[in-house]
Design an enzyme around this catalytic site. Structure first.
Site, PDB file in Angstrom:
ATOM      1  N   HIS A  72      62.481  24.682  32.148  1.00 29.81           N
ATOM      2  CA  HIS A  72      61.560  24.146  33.148  1.00 29.81           C
ATOM      3  C   HIS A  72      62.270  23.880  34.463  1.00 29.81           C
ATOM      4  O   HIS A  72      63.410  23.402  34.491  1.00 29.81           O
ATOM      5  CB  HIS A  72      60.853  22.878  32.637  1.00 29.81           C
ATOM      6  N   ASP A 189      68.903  18.627  34.550  1.00 34.98           N
ATOM      7  CA  ASP A 189      67.723  18.718  33.678  1.00 34.98           C
ATOM      8  C   ASP A 189      66.534  19.113  34.568  1.00 34.98           C
ATOM      9  O   ASP A 189      66.012  18.277  35.288  1.00 34.98           O
ATOM     10  CB  ASP A 189      67.492  17.367  33.011  1.00 34.98           C
ATOM     11  N   GLU A 225      57.186  20.025  32.672  1.00 38.59           N
ATOM     12  CA  GLU A 225      57.770  19.513  31.433  1.00 38.59           C
ATOM     13  C   GLU A 225      58.053  18.026  31.510  1.00 38.59           C
ATOM     14  O   GLU A 225      57.886  17.300  30.523  1.00 38.59           O
ATOM     15  CB  GLU A 225      59.055  20.276  31.117  1.00 38.59           C
ATOM     16  N   GLU A 226      58.467  17.535  32.679  1.00 35.76           N
ATOM     17  CA  GLU A 226      58.860  16.132  32.794  1.00 35.76           C
ATOM     18  C   GLU A 226      57.697  15.164  32.590  1.00 35.76           C
ATOM     19  O   GLU A 226      57.919  13.980  32.363  1.00 35.76           O
ATOM     20  CB  GLU A 226      59.532  15.874  34.143  1.00 35.76           C
ATOM     21  N   ASP A 246      67.320  23.380  27.310  1.00 38.65           N
ATOM     22  CA  ASP A 246      67.200  22.109  28.040  1.00 38.65           C
ATOM     23  C   ASP A 246      68.503  21.332  27.871  1.00 38.65           C
ATOM     24  O   ASP A 246      69.441  21.812  27.236  1.00 38.65           O
ATOM     25  CB  ASP A 246      66.001  21.311  27.527  1.00 38.65           C
ATOM     26  N   HIS A 326      69.042  12.051  32.912  1.00 40.97           N
ATOM     27  CA  HIS A 326      68.026  11.358  33.712  1.00 40.97           C
ATOM     28  C   HIS A 326      68.641  10.292  34.616  1.00 40.97           C
ATOM     29  O   HIS A 326      67.969   9.379  35.066  1.00 40.97           O
ATOM     30  CB  HIS A 326      66.920  10.748  32.842  1.00 40.97           C
TER      31      HIS A 326
END
Length: 377
Positions: A72, A189, A225-226, A246, A326
């Site tokens: 993604h 990410d 996706e997030e 990922d 993250h």
């Protein structure tokens, strides 16, 4: 059979290009355009969904039981929740991430027809004013605000500037590519995953003169996706198995690593497909690709969104170990190249479950799992 080699310089260039383009979920068009230009340069056929998810394809020797690789391009970010009378902006996150990692971030706010730079700050940002109260503030999105780099001193000033509630806030990645192979940046990410996917695609296109993959191979790049949507609407019915690329969670208590491939055995949605996951482990051993296995408790990916949308496919997750996921993320180029190599190995591997060519059939050819010697036959 030796694999077609991965070009680490190409992979790095793709990652740099993607990190330079703001693409929080809901604001991904320009990242999609960049990838489309690259697919054109590689001579790869592709199409877009209405909202911009990419579905590229390399034709295989046969069409049934197609495979997919997915990553993604959308990232974490924020939105304007409220314009305060002081001219500061209250924020809500896009995706799940802590305001702890937002404090001090340089950002761009995208209005309908303007963009404005700014900084996310704690409500009590001046040590000279608040002294020890600075260190006593709770960690919450309600405890930070966005200071615009513009002469705004009221809500009306912000509105006149062209900003409003709901505007997208993109967080600067601040990438650093270190000579020893470490890469430090926000948004690894999953832009690092997309770069690995593109490097695998380039290797396969170069290899194409020596033979096609055994079945059609789809390269999917999703844009939400997030926020949990991911691959929910990008698959085609021919796809029988899908491998997601990922980040892995390198942290105390985890078995992930910033080197090699981290093969995810399960996440919060449950175990990944037993047969596909073990095939990937076997391929890694055969190709001398270093890997380790891990289980992620607070994690979901494009695989989860595809299954929840009703796709009856086998799914697996291969990851590159990211430290401080993250947050202020770090990975090593070794992991990204290893992931790309395993993706290529999977793409070129023979089909082992012939029954998967049909969505529904009788029990003939259905898989078995090893039985305990003491159990019933």
């Amino acid at each position: 059979m030796p694999l077609p080699p991965i070009d680490p310089d190409y992979l790095t260039d793709q990652l740099k290009a993607l990190l330079a383009i703001a693409s929080p979920t809901g604001y991904t068009d320009e990242a999609v355009w960049s990838l489309c230009r690259e697919l054109n340069a590689l001579g790869v056929d592709y199409e877009l969904t209405r909202r911009g998810a990419i579905r590229a394809r390399i034709k295989g020797e046969t069409q049934g039981s197609a495979r997919a690789l997915v990553a993604h391009v959308d990232t974490l970010g924020a939105q304007v929740k409220r314009i305060k009378q002081t001219g500061r902006l209250e924020l809500v996150p896009i995706g799940h991430w802590s305001s702890r990692f937002a404090e001090g971030a340089r950002v761009t706010v995208f209005g309908e027809e303007t963009r404005v730079r700014g900084t996310i700050l704690p409500l009590k940002a001046s040590g000279h004013t608040f002294n020890e109260e600075v260190d006593a503030q709770p960690v919450a999105w309600t405890q930070v605000e966005l200071r615009l780099d513009a002469p705004v001193f009221s809500r009306d000033d912000v509105l006149k500037l062209g900003l409003d509630v709901g505007d997208i806030v993109a967080i600067d990645p601040q990438p650093e590519f270190i000579d020893n192979g470490f890469i430090v940046s926000r948004h690894l990410d999953d832009k690092a995953g997309v770069a690995s996917l593109m490097a695998a695609l380039k290797a396969l296109k170069t290899h194409e003169v020596n033979g096609r993959p055994p079945v059609d191979l789809y390269f999917l790049i999703t844009i939400a996706e997030e926020v949990g949507l991911g691959a929910s609407s990008v698959l085609v019915p021919d796809v029988a198995s899908m491998v997601t690329i990922d980040n892995g969670t390198t942290a105390p208590g985890q078995n992930s690593s910033e080197f090699g491939v981290t093969l995810a055995m399960a996440d919060q949605t449950g175990p990944f497909d037993w047969h596909l996951t073990n095939k990937l482990a076997r391929l890694a051993r055969e190709q001398d690709i270093p890997f380790q296995k891990d289980v992620f408790r607070y994690y979901r990916s494009d695989s989860a969104s595809a299954l929840e949308a009703g796709a009856d496919i086998r799914t697996a997750l291969i990851t590159f170990g990211v430290d401080a996921s993250h947050g202020y993320e770090r990975v090593h180029l070794d992991a990204l190249v290893s992931v790309a190599r395993l993706a290529v190995a999977y793409a070129l591997s023979p089909v082992e479950i012939e029954r998967d060519r049909e969505p529904v059939s009788g029990p003939e050819g259905f898989t078995h799992q090893p039985l305990d010697d003491s159990g019933p036959e």
